[in-house]
Design an enzyme around this catalytic site. Structure first.
Site, PDB file in Angstrom:
ATOM      1  N   LEU A 126       9.202  13.725 -14.407  1.00 34.67           N
ATOM      2  CA  LEU A 126       9.126  13.707 -15.872  1.00 34.67           C
ATOM      3  C   LEU A 126      10.499  13.448 -16.450  1.00 34.67           C
ATOM      4  O   LEU A 126      11.430  14.232 -16.267  1.00 34.67           O
ATOM      5  CB  LEU A 126       8.584  15.051 -16.365  1.00 34.67           C
ATOM      6  CG  LEU A 126       8.271  15.153 -17.859  1.00 34.67           C
ATOM      7  CD1 LEU A 126       7.091  14.269 -18.210  1.00 34.67           C
ATOM      8  CD2 LEU A 126       7.968  16.596 -18.229  1.00 34.67           C
ATOM      9  N   HIS A 230      17.491  24.440 -14.008  1.00 39.81           N
ATOM     10  CA  HIS A 230      18.563  23.681 -14.654  1.00 39.81           C
ATOM     11  C   HIS A 230      18.455  23.867 -16.162  1.00 39.81           C
ATOM     12  O   HIS A 230      17.363  24.045 -16.702  1.00 39.81           O
ATOM     13  CB  HIS A 230      18.408  22.201 -14.280  1.00 39.81           C
ATOM     14  CG  HIS A 230      19.561  21.330 -14.633  1.00 39.81           C
ATOM     15  ND1 HIS A 230      19.803  20.910 -15.924  1.00 39.81           N
ATOM     16  CD2 HIS A 230      20.538  20.784 -13.869  1.00 39.81           C
ATOM     17  CE1 HIS A 230      20.867  20.129 -15.932  1.00 39.81           C
ATOM     18  NE2 HIS A 230      21.342  20.041 -14.701  1.00 39.81           N
TER      19      HIS A 230
END
Length: 353
Positions: A126, A230
């Site tokens: 994505l 992240h």
């Protein structure tokens, strides 16, 4: 109009541009033309009548800005993970030991290398170019995969997983890799990611220790990032949770990013989407409710984000432009669900190979 469709070879240049924009740590989109040609070829085969003949398929889709014809985002579904090459994860678990003489019971967290996700379906890849990170667009790109799963349930496993990029410092270094992976492999983080993307995971089987690793023996910098996404993936994790995904203690072998899972039929978009006929209307405008709409045709698959409205007979009213973009034929049945706004920045979830 924004339209999601299967990738083709004509998208190669745009996909290479996106690879350079992705950054470090995303193995599913290396900036390698040969790897992209193989992925595109595999996706074309997946979106064909022969899809069910293969246990492992790559359904790779792109987000196209129909105004410019430019590919501005990517999204994908990978079936049968681990069947062609091993799919490794760390499982975080607890070992308990006790000593009656000392009247002491101790618990220790450990990392164990496992292949528990073998055969499952993974969503990943994505990514959305920064200039298109506007409210609702990242959500549309992510949820289009669930529309695909709802449209073709026999193509996918009953369990769906997603891997998220693990935490890295501003220079792109992974503390878990620096203090654990590097010890056994002797290469830097990006080299490990690139090797996995281009050559497979045999090197992991060759060099990674097979015994549990005691988390308490790792430096604090490494311990603190186990299961931590992240910074760019944190909004995506929230969006996955809103769809029903849950973290159950599995993390990425390289950077410790969390993996989440859900039963396919429990994904909210799968569960809540509807199917029905459509009618053309010239009266729709951007003030109408935005819908995600798919055409349900595997070999010419399309998902659009467009204004629509339900009439009194349960038909979905769409514009002629939307019908053309979806390549609809008379009598087609659509799948649809109202779009809703989550974080506009939830656009990068996985490094899935």
């Amino acid at each position: 109009m924004l339209l999601i469709r299967p990738c083709t070879f004509k998208d190669l240049d745009d996909l290479m541009t996106i690879s350079h924009a992705v950054g470090r740590g995303m193995t599913s989109m290396p900036a390698d033309e040969t790897a992209w040609q193989e992925k595109i070829s595999a996706s074309i085969q997946a979106f064909s009548a022969d899809a069910l003949k293969k246990p492992d398929n790559t359904y790779f889709m792109v987000l196209e800005d129909s105004g410019s014809g430019r590919v501005v985002g990517t999204t994908a579904i990978y079936t049968g993970v681990g069947l062609n090459k091993p799919f490794y994860s760390y499982k975080v678990s607890t070992l308990v030991s006790s000593c009656n003489d000392l009247e002491v019971t101790r618990q220790a967290k450990v990392l164990t290398m496992v292949n528990d996700y073998t055969g499952t379906t993974e969503i990943g890849s994505l990514f959305l170019l920064p200039e298109y990170r506007k409210p609702g667009v990242g959500q549309f790109l992510s949820r289009a995969r669930y529309m695909t799963i709802a449209d073709f349930p026999n193509c996918f496993d009953e369990q769906i997983i997603a891997e998220l990029r693990g935490w890295q410092d501003p220079q792109g270094n992974s503390p878990l890799w620096d203090h654990l992976g590097h010890t056994f492999f002797g290469i830097d983080f990006q080299q490990a990611v690139t090797t996995a993307a281009l050559k497979g995971t045999q090197f992991i089987s060759d060099l990674m220790p097979k015994y549990p690793i005691y988390i308490d023996l790792l430096p604090a910098a490494a311990r603190e990032v186990i299961g931590k996404p992240h910074d760019s993936s944190a909004p995506a994790l929230n969006m996955l949770k809103k769809e029903g995904f849950q973290y159950t203690g599995y993390v990425d072998l390289f950077d410790g990013g969390p993996s989440v899972q859900v039963a396919a039929q429990e994904i909210h978009t799968v569960r809540d989407s509807s199917t029905g006929r459509y009618q053309l209307s010239q009266e729709l405008s951007d003030n109408d409710q935005q819908y995600m709409i798919s055409n349900g045709r595997l070999e010419h698959y399309r998902v659009a984000l467009a204004p629509a409205r339900l009439d009194g007979q349960g038909n979905l009213l769409i514009s002629p432009e939307t019908a053309k973009a979806l390549q609809l034929q008379e009598g087609d049945t659509l799948r649809y669900i109202p779009a809703r706004s989550h974080s506009a920045n939830a656009i990068q979830t996985s490094r899935a190979a």
